[in-house]
Write a protein that holds these residues in place. Sequence first.
Motif, PDB file in Angstrom:
ATOM      1  N   ALA A 185      55.068  38.254  11.185  1.00  0.00           N
ATOM      2  CA  ALA A 185      55.072  38.823  12.539  1.00  0.00           C
ATOM      3  C   ALA A 185      53.638  39.019  13.036  1.00  0.00           C
ATOM      4  CB  ALA A 185      55.835  40.148  12.550  1.00  0.00           C
ATOM      5  N   MET A 186      52.768  39.447  12.133  1.00  0.00           N
ATOM      6  CA  MET A 186      51.366  39.670  12.491  1.00  0.00           C
ATOM      7  C   MET A 186      50.681  38.360  12.899  1.00  0.00           C
ATOM      8  SD  MET A 186      48.310  40.971   9.966  1.00  0.00           S
ATOM      9  CE  MET A 186      48.061  39.374   9.198  1.00  0.00           C
ATOM     10  N   ILE A 187      50.885  37.326  12.083  1.00  0.00           N
ATOM     11  CA  ILE A 187      50.267  36.028  12.393  1.00  0.00           C
ATOM     12  C   ILE A 187      50.823  35.481  13.711  1.00  0.00           C
ATOM     13  CG2 ILE A 187      50.075  33.602  11.634  1.00  0.00           C
ATOM     14  CD1 ILE A 187      48.296  35.429  10.017  1.00  0.00           C
ATOM     15  N   LYS A 225      51.994  37.143  16.227  1.00  0.00           N
ATOM     16  CA  LYS A 225      51.455  37.932  17.337  1.00  0.00           C
ATOM     17  C   LYS A 225      50.003  37.511  17.630  1.00  0.00           C
ATOM     18  CE  LYS A 225      51.903  41.035  20.427  1.00  0.00           C
ATOM     19  NZ  LYS A 225      52.907  40.785  21.494  1.00  0.00           N
ATOM     20  N   ALA A 226      49.219  37.362  16.562  1.00  0.00           N
ATOM     21  CA  ALA A 226      47.813  36.975  16.735  1.00  0.00           C
ATOM     22  C   ALA A 226      47.726  35.605  17.407  1.00  0.00           C
ATOM     23  CB  ALA A 226      47.099  36.955  15.381  1.00  0.00           C
ATOM     24  N   ARG A 227      48.571  34.706  16.968  1.00  0.00           N
ATOM     25  CA  ARG A 227      48.580  33.356  17.538  1.00  0.00           C
ATOM     26  C   ARG A 227      49.000  33.412  19.020  1.00  0.00           C
ATOM     27  NH1 ARG A 227      47.662  28.005  14.897  1.00  0.00           N
ATOM     28  NH2 ARG A 227      48.739  26.525  16.194  1.00  0.00           N
ATOM     29  N   GLY A 253      56.388  41.263   7.707  1.00  0.00           N
ATOM     30  CA  GLY A 253      55.268  41.871   8.425  1.00  0.00           C
ATOM     31  C   GLY A 253      54.126  40.888   8.613  1.00  0.00           C
ATOM     32  N   LEU A 254      53.820  40.168   7.540  1.00  0.00           N
ATOM     33  CA  LEU A 254      52.717  39.211   7.598  1.00  0.00           C
ATOM     34  C   LEU A 254      53.002  38.119   8.634  1.00  0.00           C
ATOM     35  CD1 LEU A 254      50.072  38.353   5.568  1.00  0.00           C
ATOM     36  CD2 LEU A 254      51.547  36.362   5.482  1.00  0.00           C
ATOM     37  N   ALA A 267      47.963  42.748  16.802  1.00  0.00           N
ATOM     38  CA  ALA A 267      48.599  41.875  15.806  1.00  0.00           C
ATOM     39  C   ALA A 267      49.014  42.679  14.569  1.00  0.00           C
ATOM     40  CB  ALA A 267      47.657  40.735  15.420  1.00  0.00           C
ATOM     41  N   ALA A 322      52.882  44.354  11.974  1.00  0.00           N
ATOM     42  CA  ALA A 322      53.156  44.565  10.551  1.00  0.00           C
ATOM     43  C   ALA A 322      53.133  46.063  10.228  1.00  0.00           C
ATOM     44  CB  ALA A 322      52.136  43.823   9.702  1.00  0.00           C
TER      45      ALA A 322
END
Lengths: 298, 204
Positions: free
Chosen positions: B187-189, B191-193, B184-185, A112, A116
Amino acid sequence: MAKKEYAFYPGCSSQKGASASNYLTSVNAMCDKLDVTITEIPDWNCCGASIGYAEGGELPRLALSARNFALAEQHLPGKEMVATCAACWLAQREVKDRIDHNEVLLKETNEALAAAGLQYQGTTPVRHMVEVLIEDLGYDALKQPVVKPLEGIKFAGYVGCQTNRPFGIDGESFENPVYLDKLVETVGGEAVPYDQKVTCCGGALAFSEPEKSQKQIRDIVESAYDHGAEMIVTPCPLCQANVEIYQSEINKKHGTKLNMPVLYYSQLMTVAYGGTAKEAGLDGHLIRATRLEDITKK
Amino acid sequence: MSEQATARYTNDFLREVEKNVEEGHWVKMCMQCGVCAGSCPLGSAWAHPPQEIFMMIRAGKREEVLTSDSMWMCTSCYNCMVRCPRQLPITHIMHGLANYAHRLGLSPKGQPTQATATLFWNNLIKKGRVNELTFSLALYFKDGFVQGIKNALNMQAVGFGLMKAKRLNPMEILGGHAVKDQAGLKAMIAKAREIEDRKKGFAK
């Protein structure tokens, strides 16, 4: 005194114009007097706080805290992270515990983070500011800068939940931690014993279950009164906000006359170290701590 | 013992919880002492205290558990967790169950902590930092416009007091604090989801 430096995670509530902005004001003044340098982690984000789990689930929450670690590792390598908010500190510690001991979650968290452009290395421990004070500096060092001891003021040290459980400070007991009382005494105040020291204020349920939460708050404030305290002091921004803000609501509903100031430890220390009322953030209260304001004018 | 008598204790719901609920693999370790129930600040508000929830999971009572509002009474005080003689991370399991029930659409309709938590999460991921002003307003108006006005009027004195103390900024309505790397934030969330949804069977 040896200069100490940390990567600082202030958290949302400490920002300008937010509910604990005066906490940050007093922390800055306190750290100046103690020669502690705190450098803000660039572009830090919210930790998810104590109700983030319900919508956010597990991995998005792990990613939020891991991003803060990754940014600290990248921009402030070798420095320990310090948080002033109880929930921020707890979330960072929990996440570090979880991903440092679970290879699958670590891999997924990094997947994840990669979205970023970041990576979690696991090299940065996280501390609460009171741990820095007590464990890294020690009570003797905290006493040295005292020029205006808070003589004759009785404080109820309200430790609450999240700096206390599940990790605790300095290995102290969960049922009767004494570090906050000791901090009060270090700056010349009197810490009264009372029975609601580690009672929950309701936390985030102050918003969603106001009646239940306000019962908790009433118990805490009334016990402080019953044991002779003039003010409550706490290390947690949500405890501070809940216990101060809802006293007037409880009075409206129940005809009580609660009117007890709720301070941060850092405000007591700033005042005792000779700081102004403004430096101590004493102008940031709905229930003013007039006796502390008077000391700053001496 | 007959197969019929033991069948309900070797049910799929326990396995489901172990697999899909945060820290759910601990459920089988509960020894039913009830210290958690006695330690909870909101104990009396729980229809089923944690040890009952654990036994209900083991007895396969899927619907009763997931539609219960008990887990939503958790204030995250961690009292149950530090007192548990078997060191179960009870707070995390309750959070995990609440999240799982919510994601399955089984949590009680209008449950106030569930609704608050969703508003809170959506608020924080919008900019990466909580906007206390828009969060408070969203909370006041979660039960409709009329109730919202009532709530806002009711909390008016507190609101003005906080503004005067510079602890609530009306200008936050214009956006407020934010992380710089918004892309970025997000995209990160996302991806995690995506990973979590795939693992826990929420993927569409």
